[in-house]
Design an enzyme around this catalytic site. Structure first.
Site, short mmCIF file in Angstrom:
data_model
loop_
_atom_site.label_atom_id
_atom_site.label_comp_id
_atom_site.label_asym_id
_atom_site.label_seq_id
_atom_site.Cartn_x
_atom_site.Cartn_y
_atom_site.Cartn_z
N HIS A 260 29.21 62.92 -27.94
CA HIS A 260 28.88 62.13 -29.12
C HIS A 260 30.11 61.87 -29.99
CE1 HIS A 260 24.31 63.24 -28.99
NE2 HIS A 260 24.76 62.75 -27.86
N GLU A 262 30.58 62.35 -33.26
CA GLU A 262 30.91 63.48 -34.13
C GLU A 262 31.55 64.61 -33.33
OE1 GLU A 262 26.82 61.87 -35.53
OE2 GLU A 262 27.93 62.13 -33.65
N CYS A 288 22.99 64.33 -34.38
CA CYS A 288 21.91 65.05 -33.68
C CYS A 288 22.03 66.54 -33.99
CB CYS A 288 22.00 64.79 -32.18
SG CYS A 288 23.46 65.57 -31.42
N CYS A 291 25.37 68.13 -32.72
CA CYS A 291 26.52 67.77 -33.55
C CYS A 291 26.41 68.41 -34.94
CB CYS A 291 26.64 66.26 -33.67
SG CYS A 291 27.17 65.45 -32.13
#
Length: 333
Positions: A260, A262, A288, A291
């Site tokens: 992801h 992040e 999410c 993260c």
């Protein structure tokens, strides 16, 4: 800033445009869009043909088509002057897209007719009667035609060009000084979220482009976008089976090989030895749960996101428990 010019024939719009070009404004004319179309048809761009083809384009593609073709060329880091605005929908299109001000250039009809005669163009009317007839045809029309009367009524400011050029330039200078002060810089949040959106364009994920940037002391210290891990095949080259099978949102997440945004921003900081304590992370999507745990453990104190992620309830609860501030910042593309 975009400054639009409107006004009757020979009012002096061209003089204002030339003067602003000397002030580092970039110039576009809606008439040039029509001229390009006329030349593509093998015709000569007389004034009557300009009116005819301009109306045809508006009827075929919408009354805002000329403005849209200009806006496709406009960049955010420059000032522009746009001439020959003759339809209200063109004004609406510019106002919706940019910081836009419409200036009406005025001059008495007798003065304008004398200027017409002085420039000695064969296609120009040679009598005041013909000049007025042409002007009346341009003054009013339906939704897809020239309608100078309505456009002039929409003007934010007016300058009077009934004397010397020095007098005209003085008015323009005074007006320009005020208008440029109205142009607002983006605040820090908008600035950093805009950067995050640009970073997202580098994503190699074929399902969704997401990015995050990490900021401390108003300085970007790390960036990351979603995609497959370093040294592996990119998602858009077939590297992630889950994304390439276009799995339904929220399903088969255990098969996704893409990191992801992040996650990558935090990992990149670690890779380069950059501490993240008390930093702020800007993400184009809300983090999410995975993260969120990385954000908390890295020492980041605030999360600012642009769009909701459908599975972030647990992440938000964890942020609240850990004392990490979270807020949504909506920045239009």
């Amino acid at each position: 800033m975009l400054i639009g010019l409107t006004g009757r024939n020979a009012a002096g719009k061209g003089e204002v445009a030339e003067y602003l070009k000397k002030k580092s404004f970039y110039y576009y004319s809606l008439s040039d869009v029509i001229r390009d179309e006329i030349r593509s048809r093998g015709q000569q761009p007389t004034r009557d043909v300009l009116i005819q083809v301009g109306n045809e384009l508006r009827q075929k593609y919408g009354a805002h088509i000329l403005a849209e073709r200009i806006l496709s060329k406009v960049e955010d880091d420059k000032h522009y002057i746009v001439d020959s605005i003759r339809n209200p929908s063109e004004v609406d299109a510019f106002r919706a897209a940019k910081h836009f001000k419409l200036i009406r250039v005025e001059a008495p009809v007798e003065v304008r007719f004398e200027r017409i005669l002085a420039r000695k163009r064969e296609s120009d009317p040679q009598t005041l009667t013909d000049f007025m007839e042409l002007e009346n045809r341009e003054a009013a029309g339906d939704a897809t035609s020239q309608n100078l009367m309505k456009v002039e009524a929409m003007a934010d400011h007016a300058v009077i060009n009934d004397g010397s050029l020095e007098k005209l330039y003085g008015q323009v200078d005074q007006l320009l000084s005020r208008l440029l002060k109205e142009v607002q810089r983006p605040n820090w949040d908008q600035y950093f979220m805009d950067i995050a959106k640009v970073v997202a364009s580098r994503s190699n994920c074929i399902k969704r482009k997401v990015a995050a940037i990490i900021v401390r002391d108003k300085r970007v210290i790390s960036t990351g976008y979603n995609g497959t891990p370093r040294g592996t095949r990119n998602c858009n080259e077939g590297g992630c089976p889950r994304c390439n099978s276009l799995a339904a949102s929220g399903t088969r997440l255990d098969e996704c090989l893409c990191s992801h945004g992040e996650e990558n921003a935090i990992v990149q900081a670690s890779y380069h030895g950059v501490p993240l304590k008390d930093a702020i992370i800007y993400s184009t999507f809300a983090p999410c749960l995975m993260c969120a745990k990385m954000v908390i453990n890295s020492g980041i104190r605030e999360v600012i996101f642009n769009a909701d992620y459908p599975l972030n309830d647990s992440a938000f609860k964890l942020f609240a428990e850990a004392g990490v501030s979270v807020r949504k910042l909506k920045v239009d593309v």
